[in-house]
Design a protein around this motif. Structure first.
Motif, PDB file in Angstrom:
ATOM      1  N   GLU A 272       0.826  -1.214   0.000  1.00  0.00           N
ATOM      2  CA  GLU A 272       0.000   0.000   0.000  1.00  0.00           C
ATOM      3  C   GLU A 272       0.860   1.264   0.000  1.00  0.00           C
ATOM      4  N   ASN A 273       1.885   1.299   0.844  1.00  0.00           N
ATOM      5  CA  ASN A 273       2.749   2.483   0.906  1.00  0.00           C
ATOM      6  C   ASN A 273       3.540   2.678  -0.381  1.00  0.00           C
ATOM      7  N   LEU A 274       4.006   1.572  -0.952  1.00  0.00           N
ATOM      8  CA  LEU A 274       4.756   1.672  -2.201  1.00  0.00           C
ATOM      9  C   LEU A 274       3.876   2.224  -3.314  1.00  0.00           C
ATOM     10  N   TYR A 275       2.628   1.720  -3.388  1.00  0.00           N
ATOM     11  CA  TYR A 275       1.759   2.190  -4.461  1.00  0.00           C
ATOM     12  C   TYR A 275       1.467   3.676  -4.304  1.00  0.00           C
ATOM     13  N   SER A 276       1.264   4.112  -3.094  1.00  0.00           N
ATOM     14  CA  SER A 276       1.031   5.545  -2.854  1.00  0.00           C
ATOM     15  C   SER A 276       2.227   6.369  -3.325  1.00  0.00           C
ATOM     16  N   ALA A 277       3.436   5.852  -3.073  1.00  0.00           N
ATOM     17  CA  ALA A 277       4.649   6.561  -3.506  1.00  0.00           C
ATOM     18  C   ALA A 277       4.717   6.632  -5.022  1.00  0.00           C
ATOM     19  N   TRP A 278       4.375   5.536  -5.700  1.00  0.00           N
ATOM     20  CA  TRP A 278       4.370   5.545  -7.170  1.00  0.00           C
ATOM     21  C   TRP A 278       3.365   6.567  -7.700  1.00  0.00           C
ATOM     22  N   GLU A 279       2.155   6.521  -7.124  1.00  0.00           N
ATOM     23  CA  GLU A 279       1.088   7.376  -7.651  1.00  0.00           C
ATOM     24  C   GLU A 279       1.394   8.850  -7.419  1.00  0.00           C
ATOM     25  N   SER A 280       1.938   9.172  -6.245  1.00  0.00           N
ATOM     26  CA  SER A 280       2.218  10.578  -5.942  1.00  0.00           C
ATOM     27  C   SER A 280       3.468  11.094  -6.649  1.00  0.00           C
ATOM     28  N   SER A 281       4.299  10.177  -7.168  1.00  0.00           N
ATOM     29  CA  SER A 281       5.546  10.594  -7.825  1.00  0.00           C
ATOM     30  C   SER A 281       5.329  11.257  -9.172  1.00  0.00           C
ATOM     31  N   GLY A 282       4.180  11.003  -9.793  1.00  0.00           N
ATOM     32  CA  GLY A 282       3.927  11.537 -11.126  1.00  0.00           C
ATOM     33  C   GLY A 282       4.513  10.686 -12.234  1.00  0.00           C
ATOM     34  N   LEU A 283       5.187   9.580 -11.889  1.00  0.00           N
ATOM     35  CA  LEU A 283       5.833   8.750 -12.903  1.00  0.00           C
ATOM     36  C   LEU A 283       4.837   7.989 -13.768  1.00  0.00           C
ATOM     37  N   MET A 284       3.614   7.796 -13.267  1.00  0.00           N
ATOM     38  CA  MET A 284       2.607   7.107 -14.069  1.00  0.00           C
ATOM     39  C   MET A 284       2.034   8.010 -15.163  1.00  0.00           C
ATOM     40  N   ALA A 285       2.189   9.299 -14.990  1.00  0.00           N
ATOM     41  CA  ALA A 285       1.554  10.259 -15.900  1.00  0.00           C
ATOM     42  C   ALA A 285       2.311  10.349 -17.212  1.00  0.00           C
ATOM     43  N   ALA A 286       1.564  10.400 -18.296  1.00  0.00           N
ATOM     44  CA  ALA A 286       2.148  10.593 -19.622  1.00  0.00           C
ATOM     45  C   ALA A 286       2.420  12.078 -19.848  1.00  0.00           C
ATOM     46  N   GLY A 287       3.313  12.361 -20.787  1.00  0.00           N
ATOM     47  CA  GLY A 287       3.495  13.736 -21.231  1.00  0.00           C
ATOM     48  C   GLY A 287       4.709  14.455 -20.708  1.00  0.00           C
ATOM     49  N   SER A 288       5.412  13.868 -19.723  1.00  0.00           N
ATOM     50  CA  SER A 288       6.564  14.580 -19.161  1.00  0.00           C
ATOM     51  C   SER A 288       7.802  14.461 -20.057  1.00  0.00           C
ATOM     52  N   LYS A 289       7.858  13.386 -20.869  1.00  0.00           N
ATOM     53  CA  LYS A 289       9.008  13.182 -21.767  1.00  0.00           C
ATOM     54  C   LYS A 289       8.632  13.667 -23.170  1.00  0.00           C
ATOM     55  N   THR A 290       8.657  14.972 -23.348  1.00  0.00           N
ATOM     56  CA  THR A 290       8.128  15.566 -24.587  1.00  0.00           C
ATOM     57  C   THR A 290       8.936  15.189 -25.824  1.00  0.00           C
ATOM     58  N   GLN A 291      10.211  14.854 -25.647  1.00  0.00           N
ATOM     59  CA  GLN A 291      11.048  14.510 -26.799  1.00  0.00           C
ATOM     60  C   GLN A 291      11.072  12.998 -27.062  1.00  0.00           C
ATOM     61  N   ALA A 292      10.469  12.235 -26.175  1.00  0.00           N
ATOM     62  CA  ALA A 292      10.524  10.775 -26.300  1.00  0.00           C
ATOM     63  C   ALA A 292       9.451  10.271 -27.257  1.00  0.00           C
ATOM     64  N   VAL A 293       9.677   9.062 -27.767  1.00  0.00           N
ATOM     65  CA  VAL A 293       8.684   8.412 -28.630  1.00  0.00           C
ATOM     66  C   VAL A 293       7.545   7.892 -27.749  1.00  0.00           C
ATOM     67  N   PRO A 294       6.296   8.178 -28.092  1.00  0.00           N
ATOM     68  CA  PRO A 294       5.179   7.693 -27.260  1.00  0.00           C
ATOM     69  C   PRO A 294       5.025   6.172 -27.354  1.00  0.00           C
ATOM     70  N   TYR A 295       4.484   5.617 -26.292  1.00  0.00           N
ATOM     71  CA  TYR A 295       4.043   4.221 -26.295  1.00  0.00           C
ATOM     72  C   TYR A 295       2.703   4.197 -25.577  1.00  0.00           C
TER      73      TYR A 295
END
Length: 884
Positions: free
Chosen positions: A14-37
Motif C-alpha cells: 500500500e505504501n509503495l503504491y502511494s509513492a508511485w502514484e504521488s511521484s507523477g511517474l505514471m503520468a504521460a506527457g513529461s518526456k516531450t522529446q521521447a517516442v510515445p508508447y
C-alpha cells in the motif's frame, strides 16, 4: 536500514503504491522529446470485481507499460471504466426491488439519479483492486464512457453515420431478453444444452387428400409464425413438391413449399418449417423468398394477437404444451424424440432469449468492415498470435447489420427526436433538433426523444480516440493516436476489436492500434473453464492477500505462452512466492556481506573470473528478457529471469562469492561492488513483473530518493570476458555432474570423494589450477588429480565416469559405496520403472479407455508415462557409470 528477515508483501504494497502514484511517474506527457508508447486499457465494467481474467490481462499490460517506461518512452496507459448498461441497470433495479420499488415507480430521471448515486459509492471498486495488483496507468486521465466528453463523441459519431446513410432504422430480428425487456448483443447470449425434444408434425398437402410433409421442430409454440416449409432443391423426395401449398394445421392458412439450400436433406426429415419472425436463419430465407413476417410473441414472450384466440396471452412454454396436445388431437403428431437442444440464454438475466422482430437502429457494418479488413490484410495492424487474424477475417467477411439500440434507461440516449408526424430529426442536442424541426414545419413543435439507449459496444468502439479528446484535434489525440498495443481476449475480437477498427479507420483515417495481442483464457489446473457452477473459480483477491501481488503477477506471466490457454493453480503462486523469498534472502546476504551499490562502478576491468563471468551473463539476460517482452513472449522472459536469479545468481554466483568474502583484499572489494551491480541490474529486469519487491530492494540497495519505476533499463555493454565465462561454465558443469552422481548413487554429502581427470589438455589443467579451491568446496571433494594420458580399464575399475569436453572425469566409488549392492539396487529400481511404463502404455493404447476416460485422467497418465521414462533414462545412465 537493514532488510527484515522475511519479505512481507502486505506491509509494503500500500505504501509503495502511494509513492508511485504521488511521484507523477505514471503520468504521460513529461518526456516531450521521447517516442510515445500507448495502451488503451480495456475498460472494465463499473459493476465489476477483479477476477482471474482481469488479473491476467492487466498484469501483461502493466509488464509492457513498466518495460517501455524504463526504455525511456513517453508512456500512456489510458485507464477508465465502462458504464455497462445492462449490468449496472440490473444492480440498481435489484436494490430497488428490496425496497418494493421498480424503475417505473421512480420514473426515468429519478432512476438515473439513483444509478449515478450508486456509481459514486460503489462504481470504483475495480480500480482500487487494480491498484492492489500493481497496475500503473495514468490515473489522472481516467475516463468513464458516460463522461461528457465521451458522450459528445458518441453523439457526433451517431449523427455523422446517420447523415452518411450508415445508420438507419429497420425491422429485423434481434435477441430479445423477456426479463430485461431489451435487445441484447450476441456476446451477451450464452448457448446452453438443455434436455428437450424434437417434435415431428405432419402438414397436409393441399388438394392431395392423405398426403403430408413431416417437419421437425424443437419449438412447437412458433408454428403460428410459419409462412413456408423449405426443402433442398436437389432432394429427390421433395423436388416434385416445390411450389405446392400446405394447409397449416392450426391456423388453416395456406403456406408454400419452397426450395432453399438452408434445408439439409441429412437432418431430421429434410423439410424445415420457416418462421422468419422467430429464427435468424429463417429470417434470411424469408428475405430471399419475399415471405411475410408474422410476429407471434409480445415483449413478455407470451403469444400475441396474431395467433388463434385460444392461444393468445399464453406463456411460450405453456403454449408449447398446448400445441403438441392439439396436434395429437388432430392426428398430425408423429412423434417426439428426446434430445439435447442448444438453447440461447441471456448471460445477465439467465432466461431463454427469443429471436424477436422489431424496429431497431442499425449500423451498416458491412460497409465499415471493408477498410478494417484491408488494414489487417495489409499488415497495418498485426495480431499476436497471428492465427487470430482468421477469426477476425471470418467475422468481418460475414458481418450482419449491427443492432445498436437497447430498450434501457442507463446509457447513451439515442440522439433522435420525432416530430408530430413521426418525422425523424437526428442532432447533437435537443436545441439543434428543435431548430431543424422549426425549419421543416415552419413553426415551433414539440419533439419526443427516442427512449432507447445505445449498445454499450457503440461507445466502446470509440475508446481509443474518444478518451483523447476527439473529435477535437487535441494535443493528446495527435500524440498518442494511433496507439501501440491492445491486449484483450479472443471472445471480443468481433464485438470490440473489429468495431474499434471500423470506427477508428472511418473517423480518423488510421488504425486505432498497431498490434493486437490476444491473451489466453485462464483455466483451472485441470484445463477446465472456471465457473461458479463447477466451483473451480480462483479469486485473485484471496491470492493477493495470501501471497502478495508479485507472486501472482509472476505466476501469470510465466504461464502466458502465446496461443496457449493458461492452466492455473494456487500451488504455482506459492512456488513463485518462494522465488520472491529466494531473491529477498539473496539481497540480505549481499547486504550482510557489505555489497553496497557504487554509482561510479563499471564492470569493464574486472579481475576475478567469477565476476567477469556474471557480468557477461547479465548482458545476455538483458538481451533475452528485452527481446522476449518486445515479442510478447512473457513466459520466456519470466523463464529467463527465474532461472537466472534462482540458479545462476543465487545457487552459483553467490556460492562462489562466499570464499572471496572470507578473505580481505582486492578480490573481495571488487566482488562486493560486482554483487551490488548485478543485483541492481536484476531488480531492473524483474521490475515489470514483480514491482513491489524490486522497488523495496532497490530502495535499500541504492539508498537514494529515486524510484525504480522511473529508472532507465540498463544499457548493454560489450565485455571481453569470453575466456572467464567459458571457464566458469566448465566449473559449474563439473560440480553439477559430481552432485548428480552423488544423488544417483545415494552418496552422503559428508563423504568426501576423489576426482581424477584423464585426457586433459592445457586448458583443463589451467582451469583445475585456477578453481581447485571452489571445486573441492562445492563438489565436496578430498583431492583432485589431472592426467594427460588416456584412461585405462584398470584405472576405471570400481569407478563412475563422465565425459566433459575433451577430458574424462573419473570418480572412484569403491571406498564410498558397495558397487555391487548399488548395481543391484539400480537394476531393481529400473525393473519397477520399466514395468510402470509397460502398464501405462498398455492403458493408453486401449481404445476403450481412451474413449471413456475424462481428458484430465488421460493427461495424468501421459504425465506419469513421461516421468517414468525420464526415471528410466536416469537409472540407465547411473548403471552405465558403474564401470566393472
Amino acid at each position: 536500514m537493514m532488510l527484515d528477515k522475511a519479505f512481507s508483501p502486505a506491509s509494503l504494497e500500500e505504501n509503495l503504491y502511494s509513492a508511485w502514484e504521488s511521484s507523477g511517474l505514471m503520468a504521460a506527457g513529461s518526456k516531450t522529446q521521447a517516442v510515445p508508447y500507448t495502451i488503451m486499457m480495456p475498460p472494465p465494467n463499473i459493476t465489476g470485481s477483479l477476477h482471474m481474467g482481469h488479473a491476467f490481462t492487466f498484469t501483461l499490460q502493466d509488464i509492457l507499460i513498466r518495460f517501455y517506461r524504463m526504455q525511456g518512452r513517453d508512456v500512456l496507459w489510458q485507464p477508465g471504466t465502462d458504464h455497462a448498461s445492462i449490468s449496472t441497470q440490473m444492480v440498481v433495479e435489484r436494490q430497488l426491488a428490496q425496497e418494493n420499488l421498480s424503475r417505473h415507480d421512480l420514473g426515468r430521471e429519478k432512476f438515473l439519479e439513483r444509478v449515478w448515486q450508486w456509481k459514486a459509492e460503489s462504481g470504483g471498486t475495480i480500480n482500487y483492486q487494480l491498484r492492489r495488483l500493481g497496475a500503473s496507468p495514468d490515473w489522472s486521465r481516467e475516463r468513464f464512457t458516460l463522461d461528457e466528453g465521451l458522450s459528445a463523441a458518441v453523439r457526433y459519431v451517431f449523427v455523422e453515420l446517420y447523415r452518411q446513410g450508415l445508420i438507419y432504422r429497420d425491422k429485423r430480428l434481434i435477441n430479445w431478453d423477456p426479463k430485461l425487456q431489451t435487445a441484447v448483443s450476441d456476446v451477451e447470449v450464452e448457448s446452453l444444452s438443455k434436455q428437450g425434444a424434437m417434435y415431428y408434425f405432419q402438414y397436409p398437402i393441399e388438394d392431395q387428400r392423405g398426403e403430408f410433409i413431416t417437419i421437425a421442430t424443437s419449438r412447437p409454440e412458433t408454428v403460428f409464425g410459419d409462412v413456408a416449409v423449405a426443402v433442398h432443391p436437389d432432394d429427390e423426395r421433395y423436388q416434385h413438391r416445390i411450389g405446392h401449398l400446405l394447409r397449416h394445421p392450426l391456423t388453416n392458412q395456406l403456406i408454400p413449399i419452397i426450395g432453399d439450400l438452408h434445408a439439409d436433406p441429412e437432418k431430421f426429415t429434410g423439410a424445415v418449417k420457416i418462421t422468419p419472425a422467430h429464427d435468424f436463419n429463417d429470417f434470411e430465407v424469408g428475405r430471399r423468398h419475399h415471405l411475410p413476417l408474422i410476429n407471434i410473441l409480445d415483449e413478455n414472450a407470451c403469444l400475441n394477437e396474431n395467433v388463434p384466440p385460444e392461444y393468445q396471452g399464453l406463456d411460450r412454454f405453456i403454449a408449447r404444451e398446448k400445441v403438441v396436445e392439439d396436434m395429437q388431437k388432430k392426428g398430425l403428431f408423429e412423434k417426439a424424440e428426446p434430445s439435447l437442444i442448444p438453447v440461447p440464454h441471456g448471460e445477465k438475466s439467465g432466461v431463454v432469449i427469443e429471436p424477436w422482430l422489431m424496429d431497431q437502429w442499425y449500423v451498416d457494418a458491412a460497409t465499415l468492415a471493408q477498410p478494417a479488413l484491408k488494414a489487417v490484410e495489409q499488415g497495418k495492424t498485426k495480431f499476436v498470435p497471428q492465427y487470430w487474424e482468421n477469426t477476425y477475417f471470418e467475422w468481418l467477411r460475414n458481418i450482419q447489420p449491427w443492432c445498436i439500440s437497447r430498450q434501457l434507461w442507463w446509457g447513451h440516449r439515442i440522439p433522435v427526436w420525432y416530430g408530430p408526424d413521426n418525422r425523424v430529426f437526428v442532432a447533437m442536442s435537443e436545441e439543434e433538433a428543435l431548430r431543424d424541426a422549426k425549419h421543416f414545419y415552419k413553426e415551433d413543435v414539440t419533439l419526443t426523444q427516442d427512449p432507447d439507449v445505445l449498445d454499450t459496444w457503440f461507445s466502446s468502439a470509440l475508446w481509443p480516440f474518444s478518451t483523447l479528446g476527439w473529435p477535437e484535434e487535441t494535443p493528446a489525440f495527435k500524440r498518442y493516436y494511433p496507439t501501440d498495443t491492445l491486449v484483450t481476449g479472443h471472445d471480443i475480437i468481433f464485438f470490440w476489436v473489429a468495431r474499434m477498427m471500423m470506427m477508428g479507420l472511418h473517423f480518423t483515417g488510421d488504425v486505432p492500434f498497431k498490434t493486437v495481442y490476444i491473451n489466453a483464457l485462464v483455466r483451472d489446473e485441470k484445463g477446465q473453464k472456471m465457473s461458479k457452477t463447477k466451483g473451480n473459480v480462483v479469486d485473485p483477491l484471496v491470492l493477493l492477500d495470501t501471497y502478495g501481488a508479485d507472486a501472482l503477477r509472476f505466476t501469470l506471466a510465466s504461464l502466458a505462452a502465446p496461443g496457449r490457454d493458461v492452466k492455473f493453480s494456487q500451488t504455482q503462486v506459492e512456488g513463485y512466492r518462494n522465488f520472491a523469498t529466494k531473491l529477498w534472502n539473496a539481497a540480505r546476504f549481499a547486504e550482510m556481506n557489505g555489497c553496497a551499490f557504487n554509482p561510479d562502478f563499471t564492470p569493464i576491468n574486472l579481475q576475478a573470473p567469477i565476476n567477469q563471468w556474471i557480468v557477461q551473463q547479465i548482458m545476455t539476460l538483458s538481451r533475452d528478457v528485452k527481446e522476449a517482452i518486445e515479442n510478447y513472449k512473457f513466459n520466456e522472459a519470466a523463464y529467463h529471469l527465474y532461472h537466472f536469479i534462482w540458479g545462476t545468481f543465487c545457487d552459483w554466483y553467490l556460492e562462489f562469492c562466499k570464499s572471496t568474502f572470507a578473505v580481505e583484499g582486492d578480490d573481495k572489494a571488487e566482488t562486493q561492488q560486482t554483487v551490488a551491480w548485478v543485483l541492481d541490474h536484476l531488480l531492473h529486469f524483474l521490475h515489470p513483473f514483480m514491482p513491489y519487491i524490486t522497488e523495496t530492494l532497490w530502495q535499500n540497495l541504492r539508498l537514494d530518493a529515486h524510484l525504480l519505476m522511473g529508472a532507465r533499463w540498463p544499457k548493454d555493454q560489450d565485455l571481453a570476458y569470453t575466456e572467464a565465462s567459458q571457464d566458469i561454465e566448465w566449473l559449474i558443469q563439473v560440480i553439477s555432474e559430481v552432485r548428480s552422481m552423488r544423488a544417483e548413487m545415494n552418496i552422503s554429502p559428508a563423504t568426501l570423494l576423489n576426482l581424477s581427470f584423464y585426457d586433459t589438455d592445457p586448458t583443463t589443467h589451467r582451469r583445475i589450477a585456477s578453481h581447485e579451491d571452489l571445486l573441492i568446496k562445492l563438489a565436496r571433494l578430498q583431492q583432485i588429480k589431472a592426467f594427460s594420458e588416456t584412461l585405462t580399464p584398470q584405472d576405471a575399475q570400481g569407478s563412475t565416469q563422465v565425459v566433459i569436453g575433451e577430458a574424462t572425469l573419473l570418480i572412484p566409488l569403491a571406498d564410498a559405496i558397495d558397487v555391487n549392492a548399488e548395481k543391484e539396487r539400480l537394476n531393481k529400481e529400473l525393473g519397477k520403472a520399466r514395468a510402470e511404463i509397460e502398464g501405462i502404455e498398455k492403458k493408453l493404447s486401449n481404445q476403450d479407455f481412451m474413449s471413456r476416460a475424462p481428458q484430465e485422467i488421460v493427461e495424468t497418465q501421459q504425465k506419469r508415462l513421461e516421468t517414468a521414462r525420464l526415471a528410466t533414462l536416469k537409472l540407465e545412465q547411473a548403471l552405465g557409470r558403474l564401470v566393472e
